[in-house]
Design a protein around this motif. Structure first.
Motif, short mmCIF file in Angstrom:
data_model
loop_
_atom_site.label_atom_id
_atom_site.label_comp_id
_atom_site.label_asym_id
_atom_site.label_seq_id
_atom_site.Cartn_x
_atom_site.Cartn_y
_atom_site.Cartn_z
N ALA A 15 0.92 -1.17 0.02
CA ALA A 15 0.05 -0.01 -0.07
C ALA A 15 0.92 1.23 -0.11
CB ALA A 15 -0.95 0.10 1.15
N LEU A 16 2.11 1.27 0.69
CA LEU A 16 2.92 2.49 0.88
C LEU A 16 3.70 2.51 -0.73
CD1 LEU A 16 4.45 2.16 4.40
CD2 LEU A 16 2.82 3.94 3.54
N LEU A 17 3.98 1.53 -0.92
CA LEU A 17 4.86 1.41 -2.34
C LEU A 17 4.02 1.88 -3.47
CD1 LEU A 17 6.65 -1.97 -1.98
CD2 LEU A 17 7.89 0.51 -1.87
N SER A 18 2.91 1.41 -3.48
CA SER A 18 1.87 1.82 -4.49
C SER A 18 1.34 3.33 -4.64
CB SER A 18 0.55 1.07 -4.47
OG SER A 18 -0.18 1.27 -3.29
N ARG A 19 1.90 4.05 -3.54
CA ARG A 19 1.72 5.58 -3.37
C ARG A 19 2.76 6.18 -3.52
NH1 ARG A 19 -2.41 2.40 -1.84
NH2 ARG A 19 -4.45 3.28 -1.86
N GLY A 20 3.93 5.54 -4.08
CA GLY A 20 5.02 6.31 -4.37
C GLY A 20 6.11 6.51 -3.13
N ALA A 21 5.77 5.96 -2.00
CA ALA A 21 6.53 6.00 -0.92
C ALA A 21 7.85 5.31 -1.19
CB ALA A 21 5.76 5.72 0.57
N GLN A 22 8.96 5.97 -0.55
CA GLN A 22 10.18 4.97 -0.77
C GLN A 22 10.42 4.31 0.84
OE1 GLN A 22 12.50 8.63 -1.13
NE2 GLN A 22 13.64 7.46 -2.53
N VAL A 23 10.52 2.91 0.71
CA VAL A 23 10.43 2.18 1.83
C VAL A 23 11.64 1.56 2.22
CG1 VAL A 23 9.49 0.06 2.87
CG2 VAL A 23 7.93 1.96 1.67
N VAL A 24 12.18 1.61 3.28
CA VAL A 24 13.49 0.88 3.96
C VAL A 24 12.89 0.03 4.94
CG1 VAL A 24 15.48 0.92 5.35
CG2 VAL A 24 15.06 2.78 3.53
N LEU A 25 13.00 -1.19 4.81
CA LEU A 25 12.05 -2.34 5.42
C LEU A 25 13.10 -2.96 6.46
CD1 LEU A 25 9.65 -4.02 6.06
CD2 LEU A 25 10.48 -5.61 4.39
N LEU A 26 13.06 -2.98 7.64
CA LEU A 26 13.68 -3.97 8.89
C LEU A 26 12.99 -5.44 8.99
CD1 LEU A 26 14.63 -1.33 11.33
CD2 LEU A 26 15.89 -1.77 9.14
N ILE A 27 13.88 -6.24 8.89
CA ILE A 27 13.31 -7.80 9.34
C ILE A 27 14.26 -8.34 10.33
CG2 ILE A 27 11.73 -8.02 7.14
CD1 ILE A 27 14.25 -9.89 6.28
N ASP A 28 13.67 -9.05 11.31
CA ASP A 28 14.59 -9.64 12.18
C ASP A 28 15.18 -11.09 11.50
OD1 ASP A 28 12.44 -11.25 12.57
OD2 ASP A 28 12.30 -10.52 14.75
#
Length: 437
Positions: A15-28
């Motif tokens: 949902a964020l990506l489809s609205r043009g947001a840049q996403v830095v994702l953290l996973i553990d």
């Protein structure tokens, strides 16, 4: 806008990506080993970073320093799952962002702090006490004195109803504590009888963009078989005006107590037989099960509404249209026994039911699954003309759409660390993951 997102939740991230947001994702580390990350979605991320633990403050601090050294700035830190809330607030503080605050992260994760905060503003909630560590028999006697029986015992910062139980006597509680000691610390609270609801909303500057009240088909504590009546029905405001008014008034007091002004919330409450409302819990992340998907019958998943509220320039809401049926809701169909899935409901079988409005598969043939309230399977959004018809249709779907499993597992892989969200699978990750220094 650039978002630092804690944990993998594909609907929210898309949902964020489809609205043009840049996403830095953290996973553990757990997610790195057990989740399957869609390569297409991963490829659209600005960066994917693996950390050992969201609870390691030193690791998070080193990570932020490195990101700042690179010149990266962030507009917002969000956690899209339960077990990233503490980390999101800590990261926001290190990055100089105002929200979420550390105090708020404690109040929306530690259920004791949550209940104490809302009580100060007069919100009715069950009496509670911390379960003392150590001797289970002594702890059970303390609970008996403090809240009495029957009682509900749960982790103080748990998710869903994992490691949660209704206990009738001190002896039963002592036995339960002995068996579940590793999942503590625990709290115990008074049992509130009646109907259980969930409330899902998106807030902007203290006002709701979307606000829906849903009634669970069965209270979550009663889900001994997650393949039966595991769902909820949205109650139309026009048909339940007094309930909606009372729930919104209660929710606004909860928001005030917990300093919630923006974002997405998933709230649970009870209505006792005398009609009074009792606050249970709130989470500042998308709800599990089919709570957000049910909104698709009105044109958009609630996670999309949430993402739009974050990136919208003027932050002006556009209400979703009315659904195609007076009542909409969701149901999760899951295997009745743990093991490896050997057969699943086909698309053709599901399509034979015209009132099924949306399908979301979280488990497929070959997956190994468990059986608890967060078990994966298939989530269906359905429509009906009445509450009674909705339940009838749920029962018809349960009878016709069946999973079969082979009992080839003996361990308990679905512990509290892994059962954060419905739809966890264990296929590994198909993409490169950057490891934090």
């Amino acid at each position: 806008m650039r978002f630092l997102v804690c944990r993998w939740e594909v609907g929210a991230i898309e949902a964020l990506l489809s609205r043009g947001a840049q996403v830095v994702l953290l996973i553990d580390a757990w997610e790195s080993e057990h989740r399957h990350l869609d390569p297409e979605v991963v490829g659209r991320l600005e960066r994917l970073i693996r950390i050992d633990s969201f609870d390691a403050m030193d690791e998070l601090a080193v990570l932020v320093t490195g990101l700042q050294e690179e010149g990266l700035t962030f507009d917002r830190v969000v956690s899209v799952c339960e077990r990233g809330q503490f980390a999101a607030a800590y990261l926001a503080a290190l990055l100089g962002l105002g929200r979420p605050t550390i105090a708020q992260s404690v109040q929306v994760r530690d259920k004791r702090a949550m209940k104490a905060a809302v009580r100060r503003l007069g919100v009715p909630t069950a009496g509670f006490t911390t379960v003392p560590p150590g001797d289970p028999a002594a702890a059970a006697r303390h609970v008996e004195r403090a809240v009495g029986f029957p009682a509900v015992v749960k982790p103080v910062a748990g998710a869903g109803v994992v490691s949660t139980a209704r206990v009738e006597t001190a002896a039963e509680l002592a036995s339960w504590l002995t068996e579940n000691a590793a999942d503590g610390p625990f709290m115990a609270e008074q049992m509130i009888a009646g109907e259980e609801f969930h409330v899902d909303a998106v807030w902007v500057a203290g006002e709701p963009w979307e606000f829906a009240v849903s009634k669970y088909l069965r209270p979550r504590i009663e889900l001994d078989d997650p393949g039966h009546l595991n769902g909820a029905i949205q109650l139309p405001p026009a048909r339940e005006p007094e309930l909606h008014k009372a729930v919104e008034e209660l929710h606004r007091r909860v928001n005030e107590a917990l300093d919630i002004t923006d974002g997405i919330t998933h709230t649970e409450l009870f209505r006792s037989p005398d009609g009074s409302l009792w606050f249970s819990e709130i989470a500042t992340r998308p709800g599990g099960g089919g709570t957000t998907q049910a909104f698709r019958a009105r044109g958009a998943d609630l996670r999309e509404v949430w993402a739009e509220s974050l990136v919208s320039a003027d932050r002006t809401s556009q209400p979703l249209p009315a659904p195609p049926h007076p009542y909409i809701g969701w149901v999760m169909l899951t295997p009745h026994t743990p093991g490896r899935i050997t057969s699943e409901p086909s698309d053709a079988e599901i399509e034979a039911f015209p009132y099924v409005l949306d399908v979301d598969r979280t488990a497929r043939v070959g997956d190994t699954v468990w059986t608890n309230s967060l078990a994966p399977g298939v989530t269906l959004v359905i429509g009906a003309d009445s509450e009674a018809q909705f339940t009838e249709r749920v029962l018809a779907l349960e009878a016709a759409l069946v999973f079969e499993t082979a009992s080839d597992r003996t361990d308990s892989d679905a512990d509290d660390a892994g059962a954060d969200d419905a739809g966890i699978d264990a296929d590994g990750i198909d993409s490169d993951v950057e490891t934090a220094a």
